[in-house]
Scaffold this active site. Structure first.
Site, PDB file in Angstrom:
ATOM      1  N   TYR A 136     -40.974  41.503  91.964  1.00  0.00           N
ATOM      2  CA  TYR A 136     -41.799  42.990  92.158  1.00  0.00           C
ATOM      3  C   TYR A 136     -42.983  42.436  91.659  1.00  0.00           C
ATOM      4  O   TYR A 136     -44.049  41.739  91.329  1.00  0.00           O
ATOM      5  CB  TYR A 136     -41.553  42.993  90.951  1.00  0.00           C
ATOM      6  CG  TYR A 136     -42.535  44.409  90.474  1.00  0.00           C
ATOM      7  CD1 TYR A 136     -41.741  46.252  92.401  1.00  0.00           C
ATOM      8  CD2 TYR A 136     -43.210  44.934  90.279  1.00  0.00           C
ATOM      9  CE1 TYR A 136     -42.777  46.819  91.827  1.00  0.00           C
ATOM     10  CE2 TYR A 136     -43.994  46.549  90.014  1.00  0.00           C
ATOM     11  CZ  TYR A 136     -43.492  46.848  90.659  1.00  0.00           C
ATOM     12  OH  TYR A 136     -43.844  48.532  90.938  1.00  0.00           O
TER      13      TYR A 136
ATOM     14  N   LYS B 152     -36.833  54.038  88.533  1.00  0.00           N
ATOM     15  CA  LYS B 152     -35.797  53.611  89.049  1.00  0.00           C
ATOM     16  C   LYS B 152     -34.359  54.291  89.183  1.00  0.00           C
ATOM     17  O   LYS B 152     -34.738  55.607  88.266  1.00  0.00           O
ATOM     18  CB  LYS B 152     -35.703  52.803  89.764  1.00  0.00           C
ATOM     19  CG  LYS B 152     -37.187  52.041  90.283  1.00  0.00           C
ATOM     20  CD  LYS B 152     -38.161  52.456  90.850  1.00  0.00           C
ATOM     21  CE  LYS B 152     -39.498  51.586  90.480  1.00  0.00           C
ATOM     22  NZ  LYS B 152     -40.218  50.393  90.095  1.00  0.00           N
TER      23      LYS B 152
ATOM     24  N   ASP C 131     -34.795  40.728  85.379  1.00  0.00           N
ATOM     25  CA  ASP C 131     -35.222  42.711  85.459  1.00  0.00           C
ATOM     26  C   ASP C 131     -33.582  43.303  87.021  1.00  0.00           C
ATOM     27  O   ASP C 131     -33.388  42.369  87.593  1.00  0.00           O
ATOM     28  CB  ASP C 131     -36.630  42.322  86.787  1.00  0.00           C
ATOM     29  CG  ASP C 131     -36.746  43.759  86.910  1.00  0.00           C
ATOM     30  OD1 ASP C 131     -36.032  44.783  87.415  1.00  0.00           O
ATOM     31  OD2 ASP C 131     -37.997  43.712  87.522  1.00  0.00           O
TER      32      ASP C 131
ATOM     33  N   ARG D  45     -45.349  55.505  67.635  1.00  0.00           N
ATOM     34  CA  ARG D  45     -45.777  54.471  68.206  1.00  0.00           C
ATOM     35  C   ARG D  45     -44.428  53.377  67.754  1.00  0.00           C
ATOM     36  O   ARG D  45     -44.277  52.482  68.424  1.00  0.00           O
ATOM     37  CB  ARG D  45     -47.318  53.852  67.715  1.00  0.00           C
ATOM     38  CG  ARG D  45     -47.251  52.586  68.674  1.00  0.00           C
ATOM     39  CD  ARG D  45     -48.957  52.721  69.233  1.00  0.00           C
ATOM     40  NE  ARG D  45     -49.704  52.895  68.105  1.00  0.00           N
ATOM     41  CZ  ARG D  45     -49.830  52.077  66.185  1.00  0.00           C
ATOM     42  NH1 ARG D  45     -48.882  50.830  67.073  1.00  0.00           N
ATOM     43  NH2 ARG D  45     -50.392  52.443  66.102  1.00  0.00           N
TER      44      ARG D  45
HETATM   45  C1  LIG Z   1     -40.825  49.804  90.183  1.00  0.00           C
HETATM   46  C2  LIG Z   1     -40.676  48.215  89.440  1.00  0.00           C
HETATM   47  C3  LIG Z   1     -40.787  47.594  88.140  1.00  0.00           C
HETATM   48  C4  LIG Z   1     -42.047  48.314  87.468  1.00  0.00           C
HETATM   49  O1  LIG Z   1     -41.706  49.513  86.978  1.00  0.00           O
HETATM   50  P1  LIG Z   1     -42.740  50.516  86.249  1.00  0.00           P
HETATM   51  O2  LIG Z   1     -42.117  51.472  86.295  1.00  0.00           O
HETATM   52  O3  LIG Z   1     -44.004  50.746  87.876  1.00  0.00           O
HETATM   53  O4  LIG Z   1     -44.118  50.098  85.723  1.00  0.00           O
HETATM   54  C5  LIG Z   1     -40.386  46.358  87.792  1.00  0.00           C
HETATM   55  N1  LIG Z   1     -39.590  45.834  88.823  1.00  0.00           N
HETATM   56  C6  LIG Z   1     -39.202  46.445  89.802  1.00  0.00           C
HETATM   57  C7  LIG Z   1     -37.903  45.393  90.647  1.00  0.00           C
HETATM   58  C8  LIG Z   1     -39.463  47.803  90.021  1.00  0.00           C
HETATM   59  O5  LIG Z   1     -39.191  47.884  90.997  1.00  0.00           O
END
Ligand SMILES: *Cc1c(COP(=O)(O)O)cnc(C)c1O
Length: 396
Positions: free
Chosen positions: A111, A210, A185, A53
């Site tokens: 998001y 992603k 982000d 962890r």
């Molecule tokens: C999918 C996404 C998230 C969240 O990510 P997860 O891996 O689904 O928790 C945050 N920011 C953006 C821009 C995203 O496309």
């Protein structure tokens, strides 16, 4: 030793040469050779491996590669903490650096999960969020100057689903001028196209689910930053104590996927550019949102802060509205309907009936998310096949 003891014992690593590919360290804990090594590691708990962890060799290897990518070409020492998802990266960052009474300043088109986290989870812990238009730099400065305790400016660029771009360098500079931290982000752009830390942001977060993974087979996230105290004392500590750590298996899948990130992004970008150009000439299409098109309102900014391309995400609006969009979605044969993005294959989403279903229609339309809007995560297939598929579906 009896056989029933033998079966219980660990039987050593059994390797004479190093593995070529990163192994999965599926172990919850690590063994101390003796008590004095144990004491040493516990004294400096953040560097030795103790318990998965806290840190795990598979996860560390992937975090380190992402850190190197986000700081590529600079001589800063980057720190990265991988987490169990993109949302875990965001929540760990916010938990790690904010406290009750602090405020977050951010944009309206985040998001969806991030907006909800800020409103309905962090709100309960005394962290207030102010939503504003971060494109309006004068308005952003006014808020930073007049509102007390804005501790973080949180930005997502390009944003979902209209691909609006925000000026990272200016937003980071304004944040610092008023004593706030700036987080970005970078999921849509990836470090191949945009490196927010190098233009002043304090933190980058990713949903590695992603593009970084790219194959749609893992959920994970990462926080990267240059400030050792904030990263080790704040973010790492929050990860360790909230238990938002990344599993070694998810990290390993990310590691495999990331090897083709540069190649994939090139193809995502060139395919998206071709499709955007095709759609913008199509008589049934009202509007195309792609930062690579000169008609996109943020094209100049995107050219300035992105390099190597404008990403694989685009959206377009059909003149035929809701009915036409739903018909088009169901007529597509190569493009798959799925609520994720960044995979090797092309994925489509109709925001009005899915991700933005809960948003009141008027608010939605004000933000450019019209009834006829379709979002495309352009894959790496042959672009002619994709264009032919989109064309036949739009014609229906
Ligand atoms: C999918 C996404 C998230 C969240 O990510 P997860 O891996 O689904 O928790 C945050 N920011 C953006 C821009 C995203 O496309």
């Amino acid at each position: 030793m009896q056989a029933d003891t033998l079966v219980v014992r660990e039987n050593g690593e059994h390797r004479s040469t190093a593995p070529h590919v990163l192994p999965i360290y599926a172990t919850s804990s690590f063994v101390f050779e003796d008590i004095s090594q144990g004491i040493e590691i516990f004294k400096n708990i953040e560097s030795g491996h103790v318990y998965s962890r806290y840190a795990n060799p598979t996860v560390d290897a992937v975090a380190d590669k992402i850190a190197q990518l986000e700081s590529f070409g600079s001589d800063h020492i980057p720190y990265a903490v991988m987490t169990s998802s993109g949302m875990a990266a965001i929540s760990t960052l916010l938990m790690g650096v904010l406290k009750s009474g602090d405020k977050v300043l951010t944009q309206g088109d985040l998001y969806g999960g991030t907006t909800e986290l800020l409103k309905s989870v962090l709100g309960n812990f005394g962290v207030e969020t102010i939503f504003t238009d971060l494109k309006d730099l004068a308005g952003t400065e006014l808020l930073l100057r007049t509102e007390e305790n804005i501790r973080m400016v949180y930005c997502e660029t390009p944003s979902n689903p209209t691909l609006a771009c925000y000026d990272i360098a200016s937003i980071a500079a304004l944040s610092h001028q008023y004593g706030a931290l700036c987080a970005v982000d970078n999921t849509f752009a990836t470090p191949m196209l945009q490196k927010p830390l190098l233009v002043g942001a304090d933190f980058v977060i990713h949903s590695t689910t992603k593009y970084l993974n790219g194959h749609g087979n893992s959920i994970a996230g990462v926080v990267v930053g240059f400030d050792r105290d904030l990263m080790r004392g704040g973010v790492w500590k929050a990860m360790k104590l909230a238990g938002t750590n990344c599993s070694p298996f998810e990290a390993w899948l990310t590691s495999n996927g990331m090897k083709t990130l540069a190649l994939r992004m090139e193809r995502h970008c060139s395919n998206a550019m071709k499709i955007a150009a095709f759609l913008s000439e199509h008589p049934a299409v009202e509007r195309v949102n792609y930062p690579g098109l000169p008609i996109h309102p943020d094209h100049e900014l995107a050219k300035k802060q992105m390099s190597g391309g404008f990403g694989g995400m685009l959206s377009f609006e059909l003149k035929s509205g809701m009915e036409g969009a739903l018909k088009c979605m169901d007529s597509l044969k190569l493009c798959t309907q799925a609520p994720t993005l960044g995979d090797v294959d092309t994925l489509i989403l109709h925001p009005a009936s899915s991700s933005h279903l809960a948003v009141p229609r008027e608010t939605r339309i004000e933000n450019g998310i019209t009834d006829g809007l379709i979002r495309v995560s352009v894959g790496i297939e042959n672009p002619d096949d994709l264009i032919a598929d989109l064309d036949q579906a739009i014609r229906k």
